[in-house]
Design an enzyme around this catalytic site. Structure first.
Site, PDB file in Angstrom:
ATOM      1  N   THR A  40      -6.731  15.559 -53.533  1.00 48.13           N
ATOM      2  CA  THR A  40      -7.763  14.814 -52.824  1.00 48.13           C
ATOM      3  C   THR A  40      -7.692  13.368 -53.283  1.00 48.13           C
ATOM      4  O   THR A  40      -7.479  13.107 -54.471  1.00 48.13           O
ATOM      5  CB  THR A  40      -9.170  15.392 -53.090  1.00 48.13           C
ATOM      6  OG1 THR A  40      -9.441  15.367 -54.497  1.00 48.13           O
ATOM      7  CG2 THR A  40      -9.264  16.831 -52.608  1.00 48.13           C
ATOM      8  N   HIS A  41      -7.837  12.440 -52.346  1.00 50.54           N
ATOM      9  CA  HIS A  41      -7.676  11.001 -52.634  1.00 50.54           C
ATOM     10  C   HIS A  41      -6.268  10.701 -53.140  1.00 50.54           C
ATOM     11  O   HIS A  41      -6.042   9.678 -53.795  1.00 50.54           O
ATOM     12  CB  HIS A  41      -8.704  10.509 -53.662  1.00 50.54           C
ATOM     13  CG  HIS A  41     -10.117  10.786 -53.277  1.00 50.54           C
ATOM     14  ND1 HIS A  41     -10.859   9.970 -52.462  1.00 50.54           N
ATOM     15  CD2 HIS A  41     -10.925  11.843 -53.586  1.00 50.54           C
ATOM     16  CE1 HIS A  41     -12.066  10.480 -52.298  1.00 50.54           C
ATOM     17  NE2 HIS A  41     -12.132  11.615 -52.961  1.00 50.54           N
TER      18      HIS A  41
ATOM     19  N   SER B  63      20.846   1.152 -43.037  1.00 46.74           N
ATOM     20  CA  SER B  63      22.051   0.343 -42.813  1.00 46.74           C
ATOM     21  C   SER B  63      22.512  -0.329 -44.094  1.00 46.74           C
ATOM     22  O   SER B  63      23.675  -0.729 -44.207  1.00 46.74           O
ATOM     23  CB  SER B  63      21.776  -0.710 -41.741  1.00 46.74           C
ATOM     24  OG  SER B  63      20.768  -1.611 -42.178  1.00 46.74           O
TER      25      SER B  63
ATOM     26  N   LYS C 127      19.642   6.632 -48.869  1.00 44.15           N
ATOM     27  CA  LYS C 127      18.310   6.872 -48.307  1.00 44.15           C
ATOM     28  C   LYS C 127      18.254   8.102 -47.401  1.00 44.15           C
ATOM     29  O   LYS C 127      19.110   8.313 -46.547  1.00 44.15           O
ATOM     30  CB  LYS C 127      17.860   5.653 -47.509  1.00 44.15           C
ATOM     31  CG  LYS C 127      17.671   4.401 -48.351  1.00 44.15           C
ATOM     32  CD  LYS C 127      16.326   4.406 -49.050  1.00 44.15           C
ATOM     33  CE  LYS C 127      15.257   3.978 -48.094  1.00 44.15           C
ATOM     34  NZ  LYS C 127      13.927   3.970 -48.722  1.00 44.15           N
TER      35      LYS C 127
ATOM     36  N   HIS D 226       0.872  -1.183   0.000  1.00 46.29           N
ATOM     37  CA  HIS D 226       0.000   0.000   0.000  1.00 46.29           C
ATOM     38  C   HIS D 226       0.907   1.230   0.000  1.00 46.29           C
ATOM     39  O   HIS D 226       1.571   1.523   0.998  1.00 46.29           O
ATOM     40  CB  HIS D 226      -0.904  -0.009   1.228  1.00 46.29           C
ATOM     41  CG  HIS D 226      -2.060   0.954   1.136  1.00 46.29           C
ATOM     42  ND1 HIS D 226      -1.890   2.318   1.074  1.00 46.29           N
ATOM     43  CD2 HIS D 226      -3.408   0.738   1.101  1.00 46.29           C
ATOM     44  CE1 HIS D 226      -3.075   2.909   1.013  1.00 46.29           C
ATOM     45  NE2 HIS D 226      -4.017   1.964   1.019  1.00 46.29           N
TER      46      HIS D 226
ATOM     47  N   GLU E  61       7.539   9.709 -39.219  1.00 49.02           N
ATOM     48  CA  GLU E  61       7.004   8.375 -38.956  1.00 49.02           C
ATOM     49  C   GLU E  61       6.951   8.101 -37.450  1.00 49.02           C
ATOM     50  O   GLU E  61       6.016   7.467 -36.953  1.00 49.02           O
ATOM     51  CB  GLU E  61       7.857   7.325 -39.662  1.00 49.02           C
ATOM     52  CG  GLU E  61       7.714   7.367 -41.172  1.00 49.02           C
ATOM     53  CD  GLU E  61       8.719   6.488 -41.888  1.00 49.02           C
ATOM     54  OE1 GLU E  61       8.482   6.192 -43.074  1.00 49.02           O
ATOM     55  OE2 GLU E  61       9.732   6.090 -41.292  1.00 49.02           O
TER      56      GLU E  61
END
Length: 433
Positions: free
Chosen positions: A143-144, A266, A271, A71, A278
């Site tokens: 849009t879309h 890696s 990249k 407690h 993200e």
């Protein structure tokens, strides 16, 4: 929340050291209230205030007691009683555990929300600056995921700015509505307390009295806090998702910063991945999921059970820590954002000027052409442009039926991307007044 996403100041707010210090702050406010009502003598209060403290050694002592008691509040009370042995009968007098825990939790949440609001305000101001800076940075609205009509990057930022202002209001309202404590005993009836103790102590702590409490402060207040946190996190996810889309190789219109010496993969040295955007999306999922837990904490049994307690020990620290991190990470992204206006203009050309189809449709209607007829005419020219890879302007000017109603100059006017933005000043004035 793991250390990777915990900023020092927010982490300290949710440390056990700070929690127990807030518990002590509540207990001392109660002692002072009892003193004002004549229940604690001057000398006793003076010694209690002078002797009681919480540091890392006291925290460890609390842990030792808790391993036996199972407690935490009783463990805390016993550790503090060691400091004021002959006055210990005045400490925690008339209180139940939730009086201390819920009141201190309100103080803790207030600290966390105040820090979040500081970060949010920085993001709001940065978005405002970017909206002004890029007011005339022409780009394709989608849009879309498909080309729609021209807009500007500034308008996109202005939309984000407005959304974050709304989230600021939600957080401020949550701050107001969580600023309630309760010192009313086991089931909220003041059976071993005087309501004046609650009033005096909470006034000292800067909190308002929960009008009708049970053994706990009603959990709809905490759910409201979680909604404000989740709403803000979802907004950041929306913005981060947009950056991720605009950074795709096929677009390359906006990119998050990539520092000197940073490595993106890696295996693939070329990249440059939108890893920070993200990360924002991933953390938003946690906060959004925690909102459901907060809502499930509202229906407790009778006057109280503790099913909410274990959950809150996770969702409140994790969510505020995560959002604090997210706001500061997003601010870093905004401050180093790479904008490529040339690529934006180049991408607009990919659809051969088809963005002007709505303008041509309206112009034909203004000439008295029935809407369905006008739609068929424009769609026919648009499909030819798309299928043959020719300019929409050429397709329109070579269509005899269109030429019967529109001059070449009228067609050129319809194809001017800035004709879509003639009211942009009004939008900015409405937002930035």
């Amino acid at each position: 929340m793991i250390e990777r996403y915990t900023r020092r100041e927010m982490g300290q707010i949710w440390s056990d050291l700070n929690k127990f210090r807030l518990w002590l702050k509540v207990e001392l406010a109660v002692c002072r209230a009892w003193h004002k009502l004549g229940k604690i003598p001057d000398e006793a209060l003076k010694e209690i205030e002078k002797r009681t403290f919480v540091d890392e050694k006291v925290v460890e002592k609390i842990y030792q007691y808790e391993r036996v008691y199972k407690h935490d509040v009783l463990a805390f009370v016993s550790a503090i009683n060691e400091q004021i042995q002959e006055y210990s009968h005045y400490f925690h007098m008339g209180l139940t555990s939730s009086d201390v825990v819920d009141t201190a939790l309100a103080l803790q949440i207030r600290e966390a929300l105040s820090l979040i609001l500081e970060g949010l305000e920085k993001v709001i101001q940065r978005l405002r600056s970017l909206a002004i800076e890029h007011k005339n940075t022409l780009m394709m609205g989608r849009t879309h995921g498909v080309h729609a009509e021209p807009m500007t990057l500034g308008l996109k930022f202005l939309s984000w700015y407005e959304e974050m202002k709304r989230n600021k209001k939600r957080l401020l309202q949550a701050l107001e509505d969580i600023s309630y404590g309760k010192l009313s005993g086991a089931v909220g009836t003041y059976s071993n307390l005087d309501p004046r103790v609650e009033e005096l102590a909470l006034e000292e702590l800067g909190l308002k009295v929960e009008p009708v409490s049970t053994q706990v402060v009603p959990r709809d207040r905490h759910a409201q806090v979680m909604y404000a946190l989740a709403s803000t996190a979802c907004a950041l996810e929306r913005f981060a998702t947009e950056i991720r889309h605009l950074q795709r190789t096929e677009l390359l219109e906006v990119l998050e910063p990539f520092g000197k010496g940073q490595r993106g993969s890696s295996a693939m040295p070329h990249k440059k991945n939108p890893i920070h955007a993200e990360r924002l999306c991933g953390l938003a999922r946690i906060i959004r999921a925690n909102l459901l837990v907060a809502l499930e904490n509202i229906p407790l049994w009778h006057e109280r059970d503790i099913s909410h307690s274990s959950a809150e020990r996770v969702i409140l620290p994790d969510s505020t820590i995560a959002l604090d991190y997210m706001l500061n990470l997003f601010l870093e992204i905004l401050e180093g954002l790479v904008v490529n206006p040339e690529r934006m203009l180049g991408n607009m050309e990919l659809s051969h000027g088809l963005f002007a189809s709505s303008k041509v449709l309206v112009k034909l209607m203004e000439k008295g052409v029935h809407r369905d007829k006008a739609y068929d005419m424009v769609q026919r020219c648009a499909m030819r442009s798309w299928e043959e890879g020719i300019a929409f302007e050429k397709s329109l000017m070579e269509d005899q039926e269109v030429n019967a109603f529109l001059s070449q100059e009228e067609i050129r006017q319809a194809l001017d991307p800035w004709s879509f933005l003639k009211h942009i000043d009004q939008i900015y004035e409405r937002s930035l007044d």
